[in-house]
Motif scaffolding. Sequence first.
Motif, PDB file in Angstrom:
ATOM      1  N   PRO A 191     -15.651 -63.257   9.365  1.00 21.21           N
ATOM      2  CA  PRO A 191     -15.992 -62.811   8.004  1.00 21.21           C
ATOM      3  C   PRO A 191     -17.458 -63.055   7.659  1.00 21.21           C
ATOM      4  O   PRO A 191     -18.100 -62.222   7.000  1.00 21.21           O
ATOM      5  N   GLY A 192     -18.000 -64.205   8.087  1.00 22.05           N
ATOM      6  CA  GLY A 192     -19.408 -64.477   7.816  1.00 22.05           C
ATOM      7  C   GLY A 192     -20.329 -63.526   8.553  1.00 22.05           C
ATOM      8  O   GLY A 192     -21.363 -63.099   8.020  1.00 22.05           O
ATOM      9  N   PHE A 193     -19.973 -63.165   9.775  1.00 18.14           N
ATOM     10  CA  PHE A 193     -20.762 -62.210  10.551  1.00 18.14           C
ATOM     11  C   PHE A 193     -20.778 -60.846   9.867  1.00 18.14           C
ATOM     12  O   PHE A 193     -21.810 -60.154   9.823  1.00 18.14           O
ATOM     13  N   LEU A 194     -19.634 -60.446   9.322  1.00 23.42           N
ATOM     14  CA  LEU A 194     -19.557 -59.191   8.581  1.00 23.42           C
ATOM     15  C   LEU A 194     -20.471 -59.209   7.362  1.00 23.42           C
ATOM     16  O   LEU A 194     -21.252 -58.281   7.136  1.00 23.42           O
ATOM     17  N   ARG A 195     -20.373 -60.283   6.566  1.00 20.18           N
ATOM     18  CA  ARG A 195     -21.166 -60.365   5.341  1.00 20.18           C
ATOM     19  C   ARG A 195     -22.658 -60.398   5.642  1.00 20.18           C
ATOM     20  O   ARG A 195     -23.462 -59.792   4.925  1.00 20.18           O
ATOM     21  N   ASP A 196     -23.047 -61.099   6.705  1.00 18.52           N
ATOM     22  CA  ASP A 196     -24.465 -61.236   7.020  1.00 18.52           C
ATOM     23  C   ASP A 196     -25.078 -59.938   7.537  1.00 18.52           C
ATOM     24  O   ASP A 196     -26.301 -59.756   7.442  1.00 18.52           O
ATOM     25  N   ASN A 197     -24.266 -59.050   8.082  1.00 17.27           N
ATOM     26  CA  ASN A 197     -24.813 -57.870   8.747  1.00 17.27           C
ATOM     27  C   ASN A 197     -24.496 -56.555   8.055  1.00 17.27           C
ATOM     28  O   ASN A 197     -25.012 -55.516   8.476  1.00 17.27           O
ATOM     29  N   VAL A 198     -23.671 -56.560   7.019  1.00 20.88           N
ATOM     30  CA  VAL A 198     -23.226 -55.302   6.437  1.00 20.88           C
ATOM     31  C   VAL A 198     -24.395 -54.473   5.912  1.00 20.88           C
ATOM     32  O   VAL A 198     -24.447 -53.241   6.112  1.00 20.88           O
ATOM     33  N   ALA A 199     -25.368 -55.107   5.253  1.00 15.78           N
ATOM     34  CA  ALA A 199     -26.493 -54.344   4.699  1.00 15.78           C
ATOM     35  C   ALA A 199     -27.317 -53.707   5.808  1.00 15.78           C
ATOM     36  O   ALA A 199     -27.806 -52.572   5.666  1.00 15.78           O
ATOM     37  N   PHE A 200     -27.477 -54.398   6.936  1.00 17.75           N
ATOM     38  CA  PHE A 200     -28.270 -53.865   8.038  1.00 17.75           C
ATOM     39  C   PHE A 200     -27.534 -52.744   8.761  1.00 17.75           C
ATOM     40  O   PHE A 200     -28.159 -51.807   9.253  1.00 17.75           O
ATOM     41  N   VAL A 201     -26.215 -52.823   8.813  1.00 21.13           N
ATOM     42  CA  VAL A 201     -25.428 -51.745   9.413  1.00 21.13           C
ATOM     43  C   VAL A 201     -25.565 -50.481   8.575  1.00 21.13           C
ATOM     44  O   VAL A 201     -25.754 -49.373   9.101  1.00 21.13           O
ATOM     45  N   LEU A 202     -25.485 -50.615   7.257  1.00 22.29           N
ATOM     46  CA  LEU A 202     -25.647 -49.462   6.374  1.00 22.29           C
ATOM     47  C   LEU A 202     -27.060 -48.908   6.448  1.00 22.29           C
ATOM     48  O   LEU A 202     -27.268 -47.686   6.443  1.00 22.29           O
ATOM     49  N   ALA A 203     -28.055 -49.796   6.527  1.00 23.35           N
ATOM     50  CA  ALA A 203     -29.456 -49.360   6.558  1.00 23.35           C
ATOM     51  C   ALA A 203     -29.791 -48.625   7.839  1.00 23.35           C
ATOM     52  O   ALA A 203     -30.797 -47.902   7.890  1.00 23.35           O
ATOM     53  N   ALA A 204     -28.996 -48.787   8.891  1.00 31.64           N
ATOM     54  CA  ALA A 204     -29.272 -48.142  10.170  1.00 31.64           C
ATOM     55  C   ALA A 204     -28.639 -46.759  10.281  1.00 31.64           C
ATOM     56  O   ALA A 204     -28.738 -46.126  11.332  1.00 31.64           O
ATOM     57  N   ARG A 205     -28.028 -46.261   9.218  1.00 29.69           N
ATOM     58  CA  ARG A 205     -27.381 -44.954   9.293  1.00 29.69           C
ATOM     59  C   ARG A 205     -28.349 -43.794   9.516  1.00 29.69           C
ATOM     60  O   ARG A 205     -28.041 -42.888  10.293  1.00 29.69           O
ATOM     61  N   PRO A 206     -29.497 -43.736   8.855  1.00 31.21           N
ATOM     62  CA  PRO A 206     -30.372 -42.561   9.010  1.00 31.21           C
ATOM     63  C   PRO A 206     -30.812 -42.353  10.453  1.00 31.21           C
ATOM     64  O   PRO A 206     -30.914 -43.291  11.243  1.00 31.21           O
ATOM     65  N   ASN A 207     -31.105 -41.096  10.789  1.00 28.49           N
ATOM     66  CA  ASN A 207     -31.573 -40.754  12.119  1.00 28.49           C
ATOM     67  C   ASN A 207     -33.013 -41.167  12.363  1.00 28.49           C
ATOM     68  O   ASN A 207     -33.449 -41.220  13.512  1.00 28.49           O
ATOM     69  N   SER A 208     -33.745 -41.435  11.307  1.00 27.40           N
ATOM     70  CA  SER A 208     -35.146 -41.807  11.447  1.00 27.40           C
ATOM     71  C   SER A 208     -35.288 -43.083  12.264  1.00 27.40           C
ATOM     72  O   SER A 208     -34.432 -43.971  12.227  1.00 27.40           O
ATOM     73  N   ALA A 209     -36.384 -43.180  13.010  1.00 25.32           N
ATOM     74  CA  ALA A 209     -36.663 -44.380  13.802  1.00 25.32           C
ATOM     75  C   ALA A 209     -37.141 -45.540  12.943  1.00 25.32           C
ATOM     76  O   ALA A 209     -37.312 -46.650  13.452  1.00 25.32           O
ATOM     77  N   ALA A 210     -37.353 -45.314  11.661  1.00 19.09           N
ATOM     78  CA  ALA A 210     -37.812 -46.372  10.768  1.00 19.09           C
ATOM     79  C   ALA A 210     -36.711 -47.400  10.538  1.00 19.09           C
ATOM     80  O   ALA A 210     -35.517 -47.073  10.574  1.00 19.09           O
ATOM     81  N   MET A 211     -37.130 -48.650  10.286  1.00 16.96           N
ATOM     82  CA  MET A 211     -36.188 -49.713   9.921  1.00 16.96           C
ATOM     83  C   MET A 211     -36.195 -49.818   8.398  1.00 16.96           C
ATOM     84  O   MET A 211     -37.135 -50.328   7.806  1.00 16.96           O
ATOM     85  N   HIS A 212     -35.148 -49.340   7.782  1.00 15.96           N
ATOM     86  CA  HIS A 212     -35.131 -49.243   6.315  1.00 15.96           C
ATOM     87  C   HIS A 212     -34.843 -50.579   5.641  1.00 15.96           C
ATOM     88  O   HIS A 212     -34.964 -50.691   4.422  1.00 15.96           O
ATOM     89  N   LEU A 213     -34.437 -51.569   6.393  1.00 22.19           N
ATOM     90  CA  LEU A 213     -34.236 -52.919   5.845  1.00 22.19           C
ATOM     91  C   LEU A 213     -34.630 -53.902   6.937  1.00 22.19           C
ATOM     92  O   LEU A 213     -33.855 -54.134   7.876  1.00 22.19           O
ATOM     93  N   LEU A 214     -35.811 -54.452   6.831  1.00 18.98           N
ATOM     94  CA  LEU A 214     -36.336 -55.331   7.868  1.00 18.98           C
ATOM     95  C   LEU A 214     -35.598 -56.661   7.845  1.00 18.98           C
ATOM     96  O   LEU A 214     -35.548 -57.332   6.811  1.00 18.98           O
ATOM     97  N   PRO A 215     -34.990 -57.067   8.951  1.00 19.73           N
ATOM     98  CA  PRO A 215     -34.310 -58.367   8.994  1.00 19.73           C
ATOM     99  C   PRO A 215     -35.295 -59.510   8.775  1.00 19.73           C
ATOM    100  O   PRO A 215     -36.431 -59.444   9.258  1.00 19.73           O
ATOM    101  N   PRO A 216     -34.916 -60.540   8.029  1.00 13.42           N
ATOM    102  CA  PRO A 216     -35.830 -61.656   7.797  1.00 13.42           C
ATOM    103  C   PRO A 216     -36.115 -62.410   9.084  1.00 13.42           C
ATOM    104  O   PRO A 216     -35.324 -62.365  10.046  1.00 13.42           O
ATOM    105  N   ALA A 217     -37.207 -63.155   9.066  1.00 13.03           N
ATOM    106  CA  ALA A 217     -37.593 -63.920  10.251  1.00 13.03           C
ATOM    107  C   ALA A 217     -36.601 -65.049  10.488  1.00 13.03           C
ATOM    108  O   ALA A 217     -36.073 -65.637   9.567  1.00 13.03           O
TER     109      ALA A 217
END
Length: 399
Positions: free
Chosen positions: A373-399
Amino acid sequence: MGVLMSRRQTVEKVQKVSLAVSAFKDGLREQPSTRRRAGAADARRGTLEQSVQEGEDEVSAGPSQPEETSAGKAAWERLRDGRGVEPEEFDRANRFTPPAFIRPKRELRDDEPPDISLQREQVQNDEMCEICEVWTAESLFPCRVCSRVYHDGCLRRMGYLQNDSAVDVTETAHTETGWSCYYCDNLNLLLTDEEMYSLMETMKQCKIIPETSLSLDDFLHYKHLVHKQQFEQPMAEAQEEQATLQFSALDPDKKGHIEWHNFLSHESIQLLQKLRPQNALLRLLTAKERERVRAAFLALDQDNDGFIGEAECRRARHTWFRKHHKETPSCNVSISHVGPISESSPASSSSSRSTEKTPRALEQEEPRPVDWPGFLRDNVAFVLAARPNSAAMHLLPPA
């Protein structure tokens, strides 16, 4: 004599009535053309008066209010309704009418935790083309996010495939990298009407002109204004540096500016993070996305105890953005690939400064086990942000 006079009068009256009826009929035959000419004259007069009135309105508005022009209003309307090219701009003889995008509505149970277990799901694509609703087996191109499938010819007639994009779909649709359909490619369509109104108001207050590219100065200026409106204090230096890194991630080709669709997707996913709880974001995941998250977690859970390390969880966030690059067509990485990312990976090149600091930081931090469950919560926004076909990273993961 009186009788003869009455008959003559009757005949004369009948003749007069007949002449009147004939003249009335002749007038009816000529009247439509007269009406058409009069209507055309009124239309031309109305169009001229309308054009003059619009010209006076635009002059009175002045250059200080570009968003109030007709072109600006049309752009804001397209942004609000989630539309791209206007239907009248299509060649009706060879193209289909674009579909109407209906924005989602929040449900009462959206904030409740969804039941997403580690048990694998059976994912199947639709059998018929989303556009023409015809089944033709192998010639259908599946979306890597949802279950929709499309004919390339239908996508062309809809105006969604042009030149380079057609080649990309042909090359990637049946590979591990995959291709996102026009619904899933646009993150802005995830917003409700209320959320879209909030985003539009923020952009208007910050003088953002829709459908235009943004330079680094424009992007930082916008971020400073939004931060000050939200927190009533200026942005810190570290936050400005993070915004600069995000700009670089949104500009994969290093053109010095970010395209409007990349900026809009970035702001849409940020607004979703701000306004919706994690449970509501989890409900946005499709069956294919849930399967990819499961595959990532199971591959990282080497001892099958249901836990992975926090460092592995962080590295997994970058895997969602490992997309197809034109300059490396033979590279066999994909968004569904799971595992540690090498320093030479394209996904880690945009944040090389942060990856250099990661090992030192991990030595000082105590390892925190992360469950499913924690893995899901931590990554859900990045999974959604990776939907576009563009090579851009629409949500940069924090350091």
